[in-house]
Design a protein around this motif. Structure first.
Motif, PDB file in Angstrom:
ATOM      1  N   VAL A   1      45.604  42.106  40.765  1.00  0.00           N
ATOM      2  CA  VAL A   1      44.975  40.910  40.279  1.00  0.00           C
ATOM      3  C   VAL A   1      45.937  40.041  39.690  1.00  0.00           C
ATOM      4  O   VAL A   1      46.591  40.073  39.081  1.00  0.00           O
TER       5      VAL A   1
ATOM      6  N   LEU B   1      34.867  39.008  36.048  1.00  0.00           N
ATOM      7  CA  LEU B   1      36.008  39.812  36.433  1.00  0.00           C
ATOM      8  C   LEU B   1      36.014  41.150  35.954  1.00  0.00           C
ATOM      9  O   LEU B   1      36.338  42.305  36.619  1.00  0.00           O
TER      10      LEU B   1
ATOM     11  N   ALA C   1      42.210  36.024  40.390  1.00  0.00           N
ATOM     12  CA  ALA C   1      41.376  35.440  39.198  1.00  0.00           C
ATOM     13  C   ALA C   1      40.911  33.954  39.660  1.00  0.00           C
ATOM     14  O   ALA C   1      39.879  33.712  38.811  1.00  0.00           O
TER      15      ALA C   1
ATOM     16  N   VAL D   1      35.409  43.843  38.909  1.00  0.00           N
ATOM     17  CA  VAL D   1      36.508  44.279  39.609  1.00  0.00           C
ATOM     18  C   VAL D   1      37.011  45.434  38.517  1.00  0.00           C
ATOM     19  O   VAL D   1      37.632  46.367  39.202  1.00  0.00           O
TER      20      VAL D   1
ATOM     21  N   PHE E   1      37.241  34.213  40.380  1.00  0.00           N
ATOM     22  CA  PHE E   1      36.403  34.123  39.367  1.00  0.00           C
ATOM     23  C   PHE E   1      36.400  33.299  38.379  1.00  0.00           C
ATOM     24  O   PHE E   1      36.283  33.546  37.123  1.00  0.00           O
TER      25      PHE E   1
END
Length: 208
Positions: A136, A92, A61, A96, A64
């Protein structure tokens, strides 16, 4: 509250089994303050999942985050801005998580924004085949409505969190306190791992 002691190796295997029990694409969050090193646990899950025949893509993360002009609008050490504004949750989700919705494209962007130089990575999309797992890691991920099939929170006591945080990141402590108070990650996460002693973890036992 009761904690079940577990070895580090057994923890990784137990988590991998739980992830592998899901069908189709699986989106996994490993959440925790940087001092808890959620990225380490996320990395450790890759090999055992691949041994179980599941393709794995790792995403952070931290790749992002929003551009500095937005992220640091209220200064570099504002804990409320860190809590609310640093993560680009929409990006995100778009790049993703949504591609792994049922019927999605499977095309995942592993990195978007390099916050160190404040510009896009220009990374290519990667195709995650059916049955693949995206893991993630990040901080303050829960309570945002992000679509994960499984969430793991790596928890530290207040003392361990303060001791493990670098001097230049102590300003973030009020944000973590707010997270505990408002999001209640011990209740929000599917699995909670206590990591005051990283080599001697424990899993929170749900007795409800």
């Amino acid at each position: 509250m009761r904690w079940r002691p577990i070895s580090r190796d057994a923890l990784v295997e137990e988590l991998a089994e739980k992830v592998a029990a899901h069908q189709g694409w699986v989106r996994v969050a490993v959440d925790g303050a940087p001092a808890a090193r959620p990225e380490t646990l996320a990395d450790e899950l890759v090999a055992p999942l691949r041994l179980r025949g599941r393709p794995v893509l790792r995403v952070s993360a931290g790749d992002f985050l929003r551009p500095a002009s937005l992220r640091l609008e209220h200064g570099r050490t504002d804990p409320d801005a860190f809590y609310e504004d640093w993560l680009d949750a929409k990006a995100l989700t778009r790049e993703v998580l949504e591609p792994l919705d049922p019927g999605g494209s499977g095309q995942v962007l592993p990195r978007l924004w390099d916050s160190r130089v404040d510009r896009a990575y220009r990374a290519p999309y990667q195709e995650l085949p059916p049955g693949g797992v995206v893991i993630v890691d990040g901080t303050l991920l829960l309570g945002r409505g992000l679509a994960f099939e499984m969430t793991v929170h790596v928890w530290l006591s207040a003392g361990a969190l303060e001791r493990g945080s670098p001097e230049d990141e102590l300003w973030r402590l009020p944000a973590y306190q707010r997270y505990e108070r408002e999001t209640r990650p011990q209740q929000a996460a599917d699995i909670v791992v206590r990591a005051d002693h990283p080599n001697r973890p424990a899993v929170l036992v749900n007795e409800s």
